[in-house]
Design an enzyme around this catalytic site. Structure first.
Site, PDB file in Angstrom:
ATOM      1  N   THR A 107       0.742  -1.204   0.006  1.00 49.28           N
ATOM      2  CA  THR A 107       0.030  -0.033  -0.150  1.00 49.28           C
ATOM      3  C   THR A 107       0.714   1.211   0.099  1.00 49.28           C
ATOM      4  O   THR A 107       0.325   2.105  -0.761  1.00 49.28           O
ATOM      5  CB  THR A 107      -1.020  -0.057   1.203  1.00 49.28           C
ATOM      6  OG1 THR A 107      -1.754  -1.080   1.129  1.00 49.28           O
ATOM      7  CG2 THR A 107      -1.872   1.257   1.089  1.00 49.28           C
ATOM      8  N   THR A 164      -4.453  -1.212  -3.984  1.00 45.98           N
ATOM      9  CA  THR A 164      -3.273  -1.912  -3.861  1.00 45.98           C
ATOM     10  C   THR A 164      -3.160  -3.477  -4.136  1.00 45.98           C
ATOM     11  O   THR A 164      -2.444  -3.682  -4.790  1.00 45.98           O
ATOM     12  CB  THR A 164      -2.733  -1.511  -2.570  1.00 45.98           C
ATOM     13  OG1 THR A 164      -2.504  -0.088  -2.143  1.00 45.98           O
ATOM     14  CG2 THR A 164      -1.425  -2.153  -2.274  1.00 45.98           C
ATOM     15  N   SER A 194      46.165 -10.571  -5.457  1.00 46.11           N
ATOM     16  CA  SER A 194      46.495 -10.458  -3.969  1.00 46.11           C
ATOM     17  C   SER A 194      47.206  -9.136  -3.613  1.00 46.11           C
ATOM     18  O   SER A 194      48.019  -8.496  -4.411  1.00 46.11           O
ATOM     19  CB  SER A 194      47.415 -11.549  -3.879  1.00 46.11           C
ATOM     20  OG  SER A 194      47.887 -11.538  -2.447  1.00 46.11           O
ATOM     21  N   LYS A 210      49.779 -12.912  -8.278  1.00 45.97           N
ATOM     22  CA  LYS A 210      48.699 -13.909  -8.207  1.00 45.97           C
ATOM     23  C   LYS A 210      47.435 -13.366  -8.888  1.00 45.97           C
ATOM     24  O   LYS A 210      47.219 -12.135  -8.800  1.00 45.97           O
ATOM     25  CB  LYS A 210      48.516 -14.064  -6.714  1.00 45.97           C
ATOM     26  CG  LYS A 210      47.490 -15.451  -6.633  1.00 45.97           C
ATOM     27  CD  LYS A 210      47.324 -15.545  -4.962  1.00 45.97           C
ATOM     28  CE  LYS A 210      46.614 -16.882  -4.675  1.00 45.97           C
ATOM     29  NZ  LYS A 210      44.971 -16.570  -4.800  1.00 45.97           N
TER      30      LYS A 210
END
Length: 471
Positions: free
Chosen positions: A106, A146, A323, A329
């Site tokens: 609503t 609603t 990393s 990495k």
């Protein structure tokens, strides 16, 4: 300079509960302010696609009421213009209500009613809040509740998000099929339960991924038809009280034209008003798709693990440093994103299931949670799949040398000898080769079980990736 000079000018609005100060520059009104005070629990806002869907409904209702002589001409055009502007995203900043709210939606419905009413007043040259001219309930919400607006809007919003989501799955399927063709000639070791199994091509693995995504694409496409049944015109409980019979059918026709969706008036509007199982069904298909996406992403992480200490059979695109402490990495971050999206969608499915389950009698009060979880699941899945395609799938490379080495070092090929020696004999040969650290082929030749030529024919790796017994 005094504090008062910094204060935003206010207007006063009233309802049955009393008066409230509303920022003069706000298009929303007293209902929205009360809801903001009551439901400020999260940073989640009502999904913009739901707002646009409600605006489309308000436009269809205004046009229908005008056509039936229930809304004056001087009101309909400003209301329609306000709806068009909202559907274009012009007033997005006005819709700041928390997605998690009581009242079965609503507050969201009234928020849209108020913004439309105040914008329409502005278009007419009046001040915001002069509701005796255009009223949020009596004019913008005329012939509605609603309870028929919200379920209808959620269906429209879901349909609007389903189309691009389905297309994204089609694009993912195509990208995987391209890799299937690209890797068709790369034979590698298959694995079951992470243990060595019989040979398979890398292309066959990607072909299986494509097939799974194809099923998801088809399921999502087919569910659209189930969402097109709407209860607009059913008002409070689906009986259609306070709406002319003509309105019920005409508003659906107008809404079809506005949304360009083949919506249909539900035969049983009471059912659509109180039951939300269709959204559980849609969410279930999203969950199934999330399962497949997670499986693919996890496989790609595993196949690319390493580069020195893992499987390393494929190489994923390098998209960012992995990393803050280990130089060089690179992590499979796009796959990890897909894994997390999968978890979010699956957990949202549980919330949708429980919210739909807990509806009572003629209405489900928990539509806002269903809308929040469903629409956001669709949005993040679509966005995630698009990124997955562009930043991961398209750039995958095969490490053919690594695939060959792992296959050559494995005992998985012994399965092809079962038709000749039987299961038990092959098990003995596998253990003897493993314990003696002798190559399997050499052990078989030393035992005089097969000639080298016979063995090469039976253990033809390419033939082992196809049906039948190698002769």
């Amino acid at each position: 300079m005094s504090k008062d000079e910094f204060e935003v000018p206010k207007r006063i609005e009233s309802d049955a509960l009393g008066e409230k100060e509303i920022p003069e520059n706000a298009y929303y009104g007293i209902n929205t302010v009360r809801a903001m005070e009551n439901f400020s629990v999260s940073s989640f806002k009502v999904h913009p696609e739901l707002i646009k869907a409600i605006a489309a409904i308000k436009k269809a209702a205004a046009i229908t009421n005008f056509q039936l002589g229930l809304l004056a001409e001087e009101k309909v055009n400003p209301i329609v213009q306000a709806c068009d502007e909202i559907m274009a995203g012009k007033f997005d900043e006005q819709f700041q209500l928390d997605a998690l709210q009581g009242g079965a939606g609503t507050s969201t419905n009234m928020m849209v009613n108020e913004v439309i009413a105040n914008r329409a007043l502005e278009i007419m040259g009046h001040n915001r809040g002069e509701y005796h001219i255009i009223h949020p309930n009596d004019d913008v919400n005329k012939g509605q509740s609603t309870n028929d607006v919200y379920p209808t809007a959620l269906r429209i919003a879901a349909l609007k998000l389903l189309e691009p989501l389905t297309q994204s799955f089609a694009n993912l399927q195509s990208a995987l099929q391209e890799k299937e063709a690209e890797f068709a000639g790369i034979i590698k070791l298959g694995r079951t339960q992470l243990q060595d199994a019989v040979p398979i091509t890398l292309g066959q693995e990607f072909g299986a991924y494509a097939e799974a995504i194809s099923r998801d694409r088809w399921r999502l496409y087919k569910i659209e038809e189930r969402l097109k049944q709407i209860n607009l015109g059913g008002t409070a409980v689906g009986t259609g009280l306070n709406t002319p019979l003509q309105y019920i059918f005409k508003v659906c026709q107008n809404l079809r034209q506005i949304t360009r969706l083949s919506l249909a008036h539900a035969e049983n509007m009471i059912d659509i008003t109180q039951n939300m199982d269709i959204f559980v069904e849609v969410s279930g298909l999203l969950k199934a798709a999330a399962v497949n996406l997670n499986k693919i992403a996890s496989d790609l992480r595993l196949l690319s693990s390493g580069p020195g200490g893992g499987l390393g059979e494929i190489k994923l695109p390098k998209v960012q440093a992995g990393s803050s402490i280990m130089p060089g990495k690179v992590n499979p971050v796009i796959c990890e994103m897909i894994n997390q999206i999968s978890i979010e969608v699956i957990s949202s499915d549980q919330a949708i299931t429980m919210a739909a389950r807990d509806g009572q009698l003629e209405l489900n009060a928990f539509g806002p949670l269903i809308a929040h979880k469903l629409l956001n699941s669709m949005e993040i899945m679509k966005n995630g799949v698009d990124i997955f395609i562009e930043k991961c799938i398209k750039g995958i490379e095969a490490n053919s040398e690594r695939c060959k080495k792992l296959l050559d070092d494995s005992l998985g090929i012994i399965t092809a000898l079962v038709p000749y020696f039987g299961y038990d004999k092959c098990s003995q040969l596998a253990y003897q080769a493993l314990n003696s650290k002798k190559p399997l082929k050499k052990l078989i030749i030393e035992k005089g079980l097969l000639t080298e030529a016979e063995l090469e024919e039976i253990l033809n790796i390419e033939k082992m990736t196809k049906p039948g017994i190698v002769k």
